[in-house]
Design a protein around this motif. Structure first.
Motif, PDB file in Angstrom:
ATOM      1  N   MET A   1       7.064 -30.369 -46.587  1.00  0.00           N
ATOM      2  CA  MET A   1       7.471 -29.237 -47.417  1.00  0.00           C
ATOM      3  C   MET A   1       7.618 -29.706 -48.870  1.00  0.00           C
ATOM      4  SD  MET A   1      11.054 -27.123 -47.308  1.00  0.00           S
ATOM      5  CE  MET A   1      10.648 -26.307 -45.773  1.00  0.00           C
ATOM      6  N   LEU A  74       6.633 -22.252 -52.192  1.00  0.00           N
ATOM      7  CA  LEU A  74       6.725 -23.476 -51.414  1.00  0.00           C
ATOM      8  C   LEU A  74       5.526 -23.637 -50.513  1.00  0.00           C
ATOM      9  CD1 LEU A  74       9.949 -22.050 -50.981  1.00  0.00           C
ATOM     10  CD2 LEU A  74      10.229 -24.523 -50.811  1.00  0.00           C
ATOM     11  N   ARG A  75       5.204 -24.883 -50.244  1.00  0.00           N
ATOM     12  CA  ARG A  75       4.195 -25.225 -49.248  1.00  0.00           C
ATOM     13  C   ARG A  75       4.880 -25.783 -48.020  1.00  0.00           C
ATOM     14  NH1 ARG A  75      -1.212 -23.845 -48.766  1.00  0.00           N
ATOM     15  NH2 ARG A  75      -2.069 -23.503 -50.853  1.00  0.00           N
ATOM     16  N   ARG A  76       4.621 -25.195 -46.858  1.00  0.00           N
ATOM     17  CA  ARG A  76       5.080 -25.731 -45.581  1.00  0.00           C
ATOM     18  C   ARG A  76       3.842 -25.930 -44.719  1.00  0.00           C
ATOM     19  NH1 ARG A  76      10.413 -23.194 -42.875  1.00  0.00           N
ATOM     20  NH2 ARG A  76       9.962 -25.044 -41.599  1.00  0.00           N
ATOM     21  N   VAL A 112      13.816 -22.935 -46.230  1.00  0.00           N
ATOM     22  CA  VAL A 112      13.741 -24.013 -47.213  1.00  0.00           C
ATOM     23  C   VAL A 112      14.705 -25.104 -46.753  1.00  0.00           C
ATOM     24  CG1 VAL A 112      13.981 -24.651 -49.637  1.00  0.00           C
ATOM     25  CG2 VAL A 112      13.298 -22.313 -49.026  1.00  0.00           C
ATOM     26  N   GLU A 320       9.561 -32.202 -40.000  1.00  0.00           N
ATOM     27  CA  GLU A 320       9.169 -31.799 -41.351  1.00  0.00           C
ATOM     28  C   GLU A 320      10.086 -32.465 -42.358  1.00  0.00           C
ATOM     29  OE1 GLU A 320       7.864 -27.608 -43.344  1.00  0.00           O
ATOM     30  OE2 GLU A 320       9.838 -27.641 -42.393  1.00  0.00           O
TER      31      GLU A 320
END
Length: 392
Positions: A1, A74-76, A112, A320
């Motif tokens: 993330m 955001l990138r997940r 987040v 993650e």
């Protein structure tokens, strides 16, 4: 993330900030009072809907404004999320994810993930139990978002029950029957929260022991975690381990119900709820003794750092990397602690660091730099222009 883009409006000292960010380490550099911490505080708010510096939302809203806004892309993995929170002190906050409003703001919790280490974290070792309960519950919700509802419902029931206890001593009949109903709600929710906390402490304990050994160096005492509860089966403060057999939710609920009945007279006399997870504590051990009251200043710093490194390791084990936020800590750490923290920071998918001068930050972490001052925050190294890859 990782955080790809951050915008804030009327948040603390910032009228508006629009920053493009990237994976890896980013250092926010500027003199004290210029607003560095305000920016990483906004990122932390996305994860917990609370500040690591103040207990309420009112100080987060800029002078003269009625609300503050924090918005982030955001990138997940292969997904992109756009998260927006309107902070409305005295009223309900509003949350949108990918432009869609969430029915309950707490539904954003868990989307987040951050781990924040700041000078205030010394209170985790030296402060009162409130700080440690908050630490546990925020981590619980990060790992298992549905527990946000359990925690919120428990707090609501506790408030209602306390209000009833203040008046029930002089009342008869109906009031006592109503108290019995609230007892049932309190113990059902309390049993769930107790079990989740016990499991978390047991999961976290080996990571704390390993992190403290790295931070404190050879010959240091062994660090451990325990849980001290007003409900006897939930713990007497002794150290827990990952393989320990824990009481079930049903067992804890029944034990809490019996303890509440036993303390009914005391609660009526004092007008407050004396049994439940809101009265409990996470006990930090250093060798055979509790750290609070026994640990030196240096040992307390090492324990606080170990708790945060352990939190990062536990969330990483869940699958993650969280965003690692290091707020003005490198200047206060000695060489061994700096090295241990730097090792984790280098390995994180994204690390956000604040420092008064860039020389306070280990050289290997000086990737992207954001200079903060005169009401501006400007990416000056490895920059991604704001006009490219901005907010969707």
């Amino acid at each position: 993330m990782y955080l790809r883009h951050l915008q804030v409006g009327s948040f603390r000292s910032w009228d508006r900030v629009d920053l493009a960010l990237s994976p890896g380490p980013t250092v926010f550099v500027g003199r004290n009072g210029e607003g560095k911490t305000n920016l990483v505080e906004a990122v932390g708010y996305l994860a917990t809907m609370s500040s690591h510096r103040v207990s309420g939302d009112a100080p987060l809203v800029g002078h003269g404004a009625s609300q503050a806004v924090v918005r982030a892309a955001l990138r997940r993995g292969d997904r992109e999320l756009l998260v927006e929170i309107e902070i409305n002190p005295g009223k309900a906050n509003r949350v949108r994810v990918n432009r869609a409003a969430l029915p309950r703001p707490r539904e954003v919790l868990g989307l987040v993930r951050t781990v924040l280490f700041a000078p205030e974290d010394l209170s985790l070792v030296r402060g009162d139990p409130t700080e440690r309960r908050r630490f546990l519950d925020e981590l619980l919700v990060t790992r298992t978002p549905r527990l946000a509802g359990v925690r919120s419902d428990y707090e609501r029931v506790l408030k209602q029950r306390n209000a009833l206890l203040k008046t029930a001593r002089l009342a008869r009949g109906k009031a006592m029957e109503t108290l019995d109903v609230w007892d049932g709600h309190l113990t059902d929710l309390g049993g769930q929260l107790l079990h989740a906390r016990l499991r978390l402490v047991a999961d976290l304990a080996p990571h704390v022991a390993g992190a403290y050994a790295r931070v404190a160096g050879e010959g240091a005492a062994v660090a451990g975690l325990g849980y001290s509860s007003t409900v006897p089966p939930a713990g007497d403060g002794a150290a827990l381990r990952a393989g320990d057999e824990l009481p079930s939710v049903a067992d804890l609920t029944e034990a809490m119900r019996a303890r509440v009945a036993e303390r009914r007279g005391d609660e009526l006399d004092r007008g407050m709820t004396l049994v439940g997870p809101h009265r409990d504590d996470m006990v930090i051990h250093l060798g055979p003794a509790p750290a609070k009251g026994f640990a030196s200043h240096g040992e307390s710093w090492s324990l606080a750092l170990a708790l945060k490194l352990a939190t990062f390791a536990l969330l990483r084990r869940d699958g993650e990397d969280p965003i690692l936020i290091l707020d003005d800590v490198f200047a206060t750490l000695d060489a061994e602690r700096r090295a241990a923290l730097s090792e984790v920071a280098r390995s994180a998918e994204q690390t956000l660091i604040t420092a008064a001068v860039v020389d306070d930050v280990p050289e290997e972490l000086r990737g992207t730099r954001v200079e903060v001052g005169s009401g501006m925050a400007l990416v000056v190294k490895d920059a991604v222009p704001v006009g490219e890859g901005g907010m969707p």
